[in-house]
Design an enzyme around this catalytic site. Sequence first.
Site, PDB file in Angstrom:
ATOM      1  N   CYS A 106       0.771  -1.104   0.148  1.00 16.85           N
ATOM      2  CA  CYS A 106       0.037   0.016   0.118  1.00 16.85           C
ATOM      3  C   CYS A 106       0.831   1.301   0.003  1.00 16.85           C
ATOM      4  O   CYS A 106       0.362   2.273  -0.366  1.00 16.85           O
ATOM      5  CB  CYS A 106      -0.969  -0.085   1.252  1.00 16.85           C
ATOM      6  SG  CYS A 106      -0.111   0.291   2.864  1.00 16.85           S
ATOM      7  N   HIS A 143      -3.629  13.053  14.169  1.00 17.78           N
ATOM      8  CA  HIS A 143      -3.617  12.149  13.173  1.00 17.78           C
ATOM      9  C   HIS A 143      -2.525  11.249  12.590  1.00 17.78           C
ATOM     10  O   HIS A 143      -1.499  11.891  12.554  1.00 17.78           O
ATOM     11  CB  HIS A 143      -4.257  12.913  12.021  1.00 17.78           C
ATOM     12  CG  HIS A 143      -4.410  12.293  10.746  1.00 17.78           C
ATOM     13  ND1 HIS A 143      -5.366  11.563  10.619  1.00 17.78           N
ATOM     14  CD2 HIS A 143      -3.529  11.874   9.529  1.00 17.78           C
ATOM     15  CE1 HIS A 143      -5.611  10.733   9.348  1.00 17.78           C
ATOM     16  NE2 HIS A 143      -4.421  11.106   8.720  1.00 17.78           N
ATOM     17  N   HIS A 146      -5.269   5.669   8.938  1.00 16.96           N
ATOM     18  CA  HIS A 146      -6.535   5.061   8.986  1.00 16.96           C
ATOM     19  C   HIS A 146      -6.514   3.682   9.337  1.00 16.96           C
ATOM     20  O   HIS A 146      -5.427   3.141   9.195  1.00 16.96           O
ATOM     21  CB  HIS A 146      -7.263   5.250   7.739  1.00 16.96           C
ATOM     22  CG  HIS A 146      -7.786   6.791   7.344  1.00 16.96           C
ATOM     23  ND1 HIS A 146      -6.805   7.565   6.748  1.00 16.96           N
ATOM     24  CD2 HIS A 146      -8.814   7.387   7.792  1.00 16.96           C
ATOM     25  CE1 HIS A 146      -7.587   8.762   6.720  1.00 16.96           C
ATOM     26  NE2 HIS A 146      -8.576   8.880   7.374  1.00 16.96           N
ATOM     27  N   ASP A 150      -8.373  -5.295   6.039  1.00 19.42           N
ATOM     28  CA  ASP A 150      -7.832  -6.059   5.229  1.00 19.42           C
ATOM     29  C   ASP A 150      -6.486  -6.489   5.609  1.00 19.42           C
ATOM     30  O   ASP A 150      -5.484  -6.992   5.007  1.00 19.42           O
ATOM     31  CB  ASP A 150      -7.609  -5.614   3.884  1.00 19.42           C
ATOM     32  CG  ASP A 150      -6.935  -4.160   3.762  1.00 19.42           C
ATOM     33  OD1 ASP A 150      -6.500  -3.742   4.649  1.00 19.42           O
ATOM     34  OD2 ASP A 150      -6.921  -3.627   2.758  1.00 19.42           O
ATOM     35  N   ARG A 158      -5.579  -3.851   9.638  1.00 19.16           N
ATOM     36  CA  ARG A 158      -4.496  -2.795   8.932  1.00 19.16           C
ATOM     37  C   ARG A 158      -4.388  -1.167   9.493  1.00 19.16           C
ATOM     38  O   ARG A 158      -5.131  -0.605   8.962  1.00 19.16           O
ATOM     39  CB  ARG A 158      -4.368  -2.967   7.596  1.00 19.16           C
ATOM     40  CG  ARG A 158      -3.238  -2.113   6.754  1.00 19.16           C
ATOM     41  CD  ARG A 158      -3.077  -2.337   5.450  1.00 19.16           C
ATOM     42  NE  ARG A 158      -4.242  -2.170   4.470  1.00 19.16           N
ATOM     43  CZ  ARG A 158      -4.564  -1.332   3.772  1.00 19.16           C
ATOM     44  NH1 ARG A 158      -3.466  -0.152   3.779  1.00 19.16           N
ATOM     45  NH2 ARG A 158      -5.592  -0.897   2.980  1.00 19.16           N
ATOM     46  N   CYS A 160      -2.947   1.554   8.861  1.00 16.46           N
ATOM     47  CA  CYS A 160      -2.022   2.183   7.863  1.00 16.46           C
ATOM     48  C   CYS A 160      -1.399   3.633   8.382  1.00 16.46           C
ATOM     49  O   CYS A 160      -2.497   4.650   8.353  1.00 16.46           O
ATOM     50  CB  CYS A 160      -2.964   2.358   6.516  1.00 16.46           C
ATOM     51  SG  CYS A 160      -2.152   3.049   5.042  1.00 16.46           S
TER      52      CYS A 160
END
Length: 174
Positions: A106, A143, A146, A150, A158, A160
């Site tokens: 990703c 922040h 996310h 998956d 995950r 990410c």
Amino acid sequence: MKKPVEYIGAALMTVLLLGATACSGKAQSTQKQNPYYSRTDTKRLTVTNAEWKKVLSPELYAVAREGETEFAFTGKYYEYDVKGTYYCAACGNPLFRSTAKFSTTCGWPSFYEPLRANSVLYKEDNSHSMTRTEVLCGRCDAHLGHIFDDGPKPTGKRFCMNSISLDFEPDTQK
Ligand SMILES: [Zn+2]
């Protein structure tokens, strides 16, 4: 007998002082002072964005406080495989262990679980015409990235993350 020792001591002291001055000068020019950064203090922070803007780099501020996302495949911890702990780059809160990190295609560093359940917080994010779950630092609400469904076993999640939101410390050899 005493004099040479004293002389060496004084010379050494001068070198150390010069070294210390040079180091602190360098640190201040490349990195702002962040009084909220602690890897041991677990107290929740309520710091205004105006205050964060003074202590974070513009790049980190954009991601941590404005929810920006760094470009895929550009972060320093994507494809990074060293044993250690990932902390929040804004406040020092311990977030992830390298053992929960897995390789993905990703383009961002990904983990299947946080270090502790309260290391992170979750918030619904409806930006960019998508419904996603945002992951925030459990201590300072920065922040981080996310979470998606998956990921690999055992959690199937995950996390990410943006590399810039993370601060890595390798394990010390014992
Ligand atoms: Zn934080």
